[in-house]
Write a protein that holds these residues in place. Structure first.
Motif, mmCIF file in Angstrom:
data_model
loop_
_atom_site.group_PDB
_atom_site.id
_atom_site.type_symbol
_atom_site.label_atom_id
_atom_site.label_comp_id
_atom_site.label_asym_id
_atom_site.label_seq_id
_atom_site.Cartn_x
_atom_site.Cartn_y
_atom_site.Cartn_z
ATOM 1 N N GLN A 239 1.052 -1.363 -0.061
ATOM 2 C CA GLN A 239 -0.006 -0.139 -0.040
ATOM 3 C C GLN A 239 0.858 1.271 0.201
ATOM 4 O O GLN A 239 0.543 2.213 -0.918
ATOM 5 C CB GLN A 239 -1.027 -0.113 1.284
ATOM 6 N N ASP A 240 1.802 1.376 0.807
ATOM 7 C CA ASP A 240 2.662 2.481 0.953
ATOM 8 C C ASP A 240 3.352 2.717 -0.423
ATOM 9 O O ASP A 240 3.685 3.842 -0.870
ATOM 10 C CB ASP A 240 3.743 2.336 1.987
ATOM 11 N N GLN B 254 0.785 3.779 -3.014
ATOM 12 C CA GLN B 254 0.224 5.107 -2.867
ATOM 13 C C GLN B 254 1.438 6.065 -3.012
ATOM 14 O O GLN B 254 1.045 6.998 -3.581
ATOM 15 C CB GLN B 254 -0.127 5.379 -1.325
ATOM 16 N N ASP C 55 0.885 6.271 -6.938
ATOM 17 C CA ASP C 55 -0.231 6.824 -7.349
ATOM 18 C C ASP C 55 -0.572 8.068 -7.063
ATOM 19 O O ASP C 55 -1.514 8.744 -7.684
ATOM 20 C CB ASP C 55 -1.482 5.900 -6.832
ATOM 21 N N ASN C 56 -0.106 8.817 -5.864
ATOM 22 C CA ASN C 56 -0.421 9.976 -5.480
ATOM 23 C C ASN C 56 0.456 10.984 -5.813
ATOM 24 O O ASN C 56 0.509 12.192 -5.561
ATOM 25 C CB ASN C 56 -0.531 10.016 -3.600
ATOM 26 N N ASN D 71 -5.243 1.750 -2.723
ATOM 27 C CA ASN D 71 -5.286 3.271 -2.645
ATOM 28 C C ASN D 71 -6.691 3.667 -2.282
ATOM 29 O O ASN D 71 -7.258 4.214 -3.241
ATOM 30 C CB ASN D 71 -4.627 4.058 -3.612
ATOM 31 N N ARG E 167 -6.691 -1.075 -7.423
ATOM 32 C CA ARG E 167 -6.386 0.242 -7.022
ATOM 33 C C ARG E 167 -7.256 0.611 -5.880
ATOM 34 O O ARG E 167 -6.690 1.371 -4.863
ATOM 35 C CB ARG E 167 -6.887 1.100 -8.066
ATOM 36 N N THR F 244 -8.306 5.939 -1.133
ATOM 37 C CA THR F 244 -8.471 7.419 -1.309
ATOM 38 C C THR F 244 -8.915 7.800 -2.674
ATOM 39 O O THR F 244 -9.593 8.713 -3.167
ATOM 40 C CB THR F 244 -7.594 8.133 -0.674
ATOM 41 N N LYS F 245 -8.540 7.078 -3.786
ATOM 42 C CA LYS F 245 -8.499 7.108 -5.314
ATOM 43 C C LYS F 245 -9.937 6.807 -5.866
ATOM 44 O O LYS F 245 -10.591 5.974 -5.279
ATOM 45 C CB LYS F 245 -7.447 6.628 -5.855
#
Length: 150
Positions: A93-94, A97, A100-101, A147, A143, A149-150
């Motif tokens: 995840q880290d 993200q 992705d961010n 992540n 996704r 939050t996306k």
């Protein structure tokens, strides 16, 4: 940004120009159209352990003279993965993200996701369309998983 402790030193992951340069130099498949960044990104979605090593190798490229070796990165990751208290999923995840961010890759990844969303429209027949829809759904689920939050 995530950190990785390697031989007693904290390394901060950064997704920037140096990340992409190293990804293309070392992780791009010459038989594929997509970039080294996209390869790492997709491999993270597939939970390939080698993607964690590739991610950290590229994410520490901004440490000019003090960049850790791939072997040191893999040893640090192995210590975490083999530990009882840390979930491997958090490592994925880290890493995911971070890419992705990233503002550096925002437009490139927007194009990646546009292509994913169009995959079923490019199918030639019903069988291809069914496979494309399944692949599209898998990408979108991964996704969301990595992540939310996306």
């Amino acid at each position: 940004m995530p950190y990785l402790d390697i031989n007693g030193q904290q390394y901060e992951a950064k997704a920037n120009f140096k990340f992409e340069r190293k990804a293309n130099e070392h992780y791009k498949d010459p038989n594929q159209e997509y970039s080294g960044l996209e390869k790492i990104y997709q491999d993270l979605m597939s939970y390939k352990i080698s993607a964690l090593s590739a991610f950290w190798d590229c994410a520490t490229a901004h440490y000019k003279k003090k960049q850790p070796t791939v072997e040191a990165i893999e040893d640090a990751l192995a210590d975490i993965i083999e530990g009882d208290d840390v979930e491997v999923e958090k490592l994925f995840q880290d890493a995911f993200q971070t890419i992705d961010n990233s503002g550096f890759f925002k437009l490139q990844l927007r194009e990646f996701w546009k292509n994913v969303n169009m995959i079923d429209k490019m199918a030639k027949d019903d069988d291809e369309k069914e496979q494309a829809l399944a692949a599209k759904e898998m990408f979108l689920e991964k996704r969301e998983e990595l992540n939310p939050t996306k």
